[in-house]
Motif scaffolding. Structure first.
Motif, PDB file in Angstrom:
ATOM      1  N   VAL A  21      -3.376  -8.738  -5.307  1.00  0.00           N
ATOM      2  CA  VAL A  21      -3.949  -8.200  -3.928  1.00  0.00           C
ATOM      3  C   VAL A  21      -3.110  -7.825  -3.061  1.00  0.00           C
ATOM      4  CG1 VAL A  21      -5.318  -9.496  -1.972  1.00  0.00           C
ATOM      5  CG2 VAL A  21      -5.844  -9.772  -4.515  1.00  0.00           C
ATOM      6  N   LEU A  26      -6.502  -0.220  -1.368  1.00  0.00           N
ATOM      7  CA  LEU A  26      -7.622   0.698  -1.584  1.00  0.00           C
ATOM      8  C   LEU A  26      -8.460   1.059  -0.310  1.00  0.00           C
ATOM      9  CD1 LEU A  26      -9.509  -1.305  -4.608  1.00  0.00           C
ATOM     10  CD2 LEU A  26      -8.727   1.254  -4.409  1.00  0.00           C
ATOM     11  N   LEU A  30      -8.037  -0.881   6.226  1.00  0.00           N
ATOM     12  CA  LEU A  30      -7.715  -2.207   6.242  1.00  0.00           C
ATOM     13  C   LEU A  30      -6.396  -2.626   5.474  1.00  0.00           C
ATOM     14  CD1 LEU A  30     -11.082  -3.639   5.104  1.00  0.00           C
ATOM     15  CD2 LEU A  30     -10.355  -2.748   7.423  1.00  0.00           C
ATOM     16  N   LYS A  35      -3.535  -9.994   3.829  1.00  0.00           N
ATOM     17  CA  LYS A  35      -4.671 -10.046   2.763  1.00  0.00           C
ATOM     18  C   LYS A  35      -4.746 -11.435   2.514  1.00  0.00           C
ATOM     19  CE  LYS A  35      -3.850  -5.597   1.002  1.00  0.00           C
ATOM     20  NZ  LYS A  35      -3.044  -4.945   2.047  1.00  0.00           N
ATOM     21  N   LEU A  97     -10.948  -8.954   2.023  1.00  0.00           N
ATOM     22  CA  LEU A  97      -9.899  -9.854   2.124  1.00  0.00           C
ATOM     23  C   LEU A  97      -9.132  -9.279   3.398  1.00  0.00           C
ATOM     24  CD1 LEU A  97      -8.701 -10.368  -1.535  1.00  0.00           C
ATOM     25  CD2 LEU A  97     -10.020 -12.052  -0.155  1.00  0.00           C
ATOM     26  N   ASN A 117     -14.917  -2.045  -2.727  1.00  0.00           N
ATOM     27  CA  ASN A 117     -13.575  -1.882  -3.083  1.00  0.00           C
ATOM     28  C   ASN A 117     -13.160  -3.441  -3.246  1.00  0.00           C
ATOM     29  OD1 ASN A 117     -13.349   0.835  -2.652  1.00  0.00           O
ATOM     30  ND2 ASN A 117     -12.349   0.752  -0.687  1.00  0.00           N
ATOM     31  N   CYS A 118     -13.569  -4.338  -2.541  1.00  0.00           N
ATOM     32  CA  CYS A 118     -13.065  -5.702  -2.714  1.00  0.00           C
ATOM     33  C   CYS A 118     -13.947  -6.470  -3.583  1.00  0.00           C
ATOM     34  CB  CYS A 118     -12.995  -6.358  -1.109  1.00  0.00           C
ATOM     35  SG  CYS A 118     -11.557  -7.323  -0.956  1.00  0.00           S
ATOM     36  N   TYR A 121     -12.098  -7.985  -6.498  1.00  0.00           N
ATOM     37  CA  TYR A 121     -11.248  -9.147  -6.299  1.00  0.00           C
ATOM     38  C   TYR A 121     -12.246 -10.460  -6.310  1.00  0.00           C
ATOM     39  CZ  TYR A 121      -7.293  -6.128  -5.691  1.00  0.00           C
ATOM     40  OH  TYR A 121      -6.412  -5.236  -5.449  1.00  0.00           O
TER      41      TYR A 121
END
Ligand code: SF4
Length: 384
Positions: A21, A26, A30, A35, A97, A117-118, A121
């Protein structure tokens, strides 16, 4: 020994996830932010996983600890303490994140693209922690789970109720941010947390008999869905959710490909020329009949949307050849924006023919582009 090994492996996998991460870039807006995923997120052995929206500017973005250091964090810690839970008994993460700060420096809202995108994760975190109960805090976190697996839940209807999702239980709650207390008071949120604590223990999880009990669904009749309805379901199984506009264009592309490959249409019976291109007039009624079961209709930023519904009745019943066409069409066009798919549709033979006629001054509104296994150029040729 085996337990010790499993536990070590989980710790090592979590460290790998945290490390990967940290390199993520991405989201252009941000990625320079902190993160917020580390050992400070909580107990990776916990049976309860909380998901909030995003790290706050004065909270997790500053402290590195989710839901800590700002007023949302204070409220959350008070709600936890009220049911006798400690932070180190649970795991807490966010739908995104990194802190989505607006240009004026205040906390912003993550965009759909950033949440998408996130979501990879988030999915990895859930599958690593393996909680019995996933508790979403606020509508953004609840919607983020729909990207992983559509659940069809709306926060105000589903709040503080256990719902089976992805092999575990989902317990949607409101966000503890001060502004969210307008929608749900802190007193009500305290009683929501009491319901949560009655259903699950953060370390021992849910009682097995509760966990294994099958979901209480009324016995639903399995109606005979039309081929159009099955095609809609198949497209939503592939895409999860999409605009109504995109759905109409994908259906047209499916039927156009089916005429070429199979010599027959497989979804709609007719597609009419409308202002924005081909439209199957039977679609509205088809969606209405499936609403709340196979599909859910709603609006997002004023756009009519369709997504996979919460209680599909029966399976998709389409032949392998038809399913293959749907898979191919979705692979080619499913990820396009509305504008891109409109352009692609306008380049197809029937639409090119219509546009050519319109340039010659003919009124083609409501003319059939595809009908009874024919395209408009053939249909016109037959009647001339
Ligand atoms: S929000 Fe998630 S996907 Fe976006 S840059 Fe941060 S870690 Fe990466």
């Amino acid at each position: 020994m085996i337990c010790g090994h499993a536990s070590f492996s989980k710790t090592a996998r979590f460290s790998d996830l945290v490390a990967s991460v940290q390199h993520c870039d991405l989201c252009p807006r941000l990625c320079a932010k902190r993160k917020v995923l580390s050992q400070a997120n909580g107990n990776i052995q916990s049976k309860v996983l909380f998901i909030a929206e995003a790290p706050g500017r004065l909270g997790a973005d500053r402290t590195g600890v989710p839901l800590h250091g700002d007023r949302s964090g204070d409220n959350f810690e008070a709600l936890l303490g009220n049911v006798g839970w400690r932070r180190n008994q649970v795991f807490i993460t966010n739908a995104v994140l990194c802190n989505p700060q607006d240009e004026d420096g205040t906390n912003g809202t993550p965009t759909f693209e950033e949440i998408a995108n996130c979501s990879a994760y988030l999915e990895m975190t859930i599958s690593l922690i393996q909680p019995d109960v996933v508790v979403t805090l606020g509508a953004t976190a609840l919607d983020a789970l729909s990207i992983i697996l559509p659940h069809g839940l709306i926060l105000r209807d589903a709040v503080a109720r256990l719902t089976p999702w992805c092999g575990r239980q989902l317990f949607p709650l409101y966000h503890p941010a001060p502004r969210a207390t307008v929608h749900r008071s802190l007193a009500k949120q305290r009683s929501d947390f009491m319901l949560l604590a009655k259903a699950v223990h953060p370390e021992s999880g849910m009682p097995r008999k509760t966990r294994d009990r099958p979901a209480k669904h009324p016995l639903l009749p399995s109606p005979a869905l039309s081929s159009l309805q099955h095609a809609v379901r198949a497209l939503l199984e592939l895409g999860g959710r999409m605009t109504y506009f995109k759905l109409t264009k994908l259906l047209y592309l499916v039927d156009l490909a089916a005429i070429e490959r199979l010599g027959r249409m497989v979804a709609g019976e007719v597609y009419l020329r409308q202002v924005d291109g081909p439209w199957p007039p039977r679609l509205n009624q088809a969606l209405k009949e499936m609403d709340g079961f196979e599909v859910r209709r709603f609006s997002m930023r004023r756009l009519p949307m369709v997504e996979l519904g919460p209680s599909p009745r029966g399976d998709v019943k389409l032949g392998d050849d038809v399913l293959q066409i749907i898979v191919d069409v979705y692979a080619g066009y499913g990820k396009m924006s509305n504008e891109q798919i409109k352009t692609a549709v306008y380049r197809t033979g029937p639409m090119r023919y219509v546009l050519q006629q319109e340039r010659c001054g003919k009124d083609m509104r409501n003319k059939a582009l595809l009908y009874r296994n024919r395209t408009i150029d053939l249909l016109v040729g037959e009647t001339e």
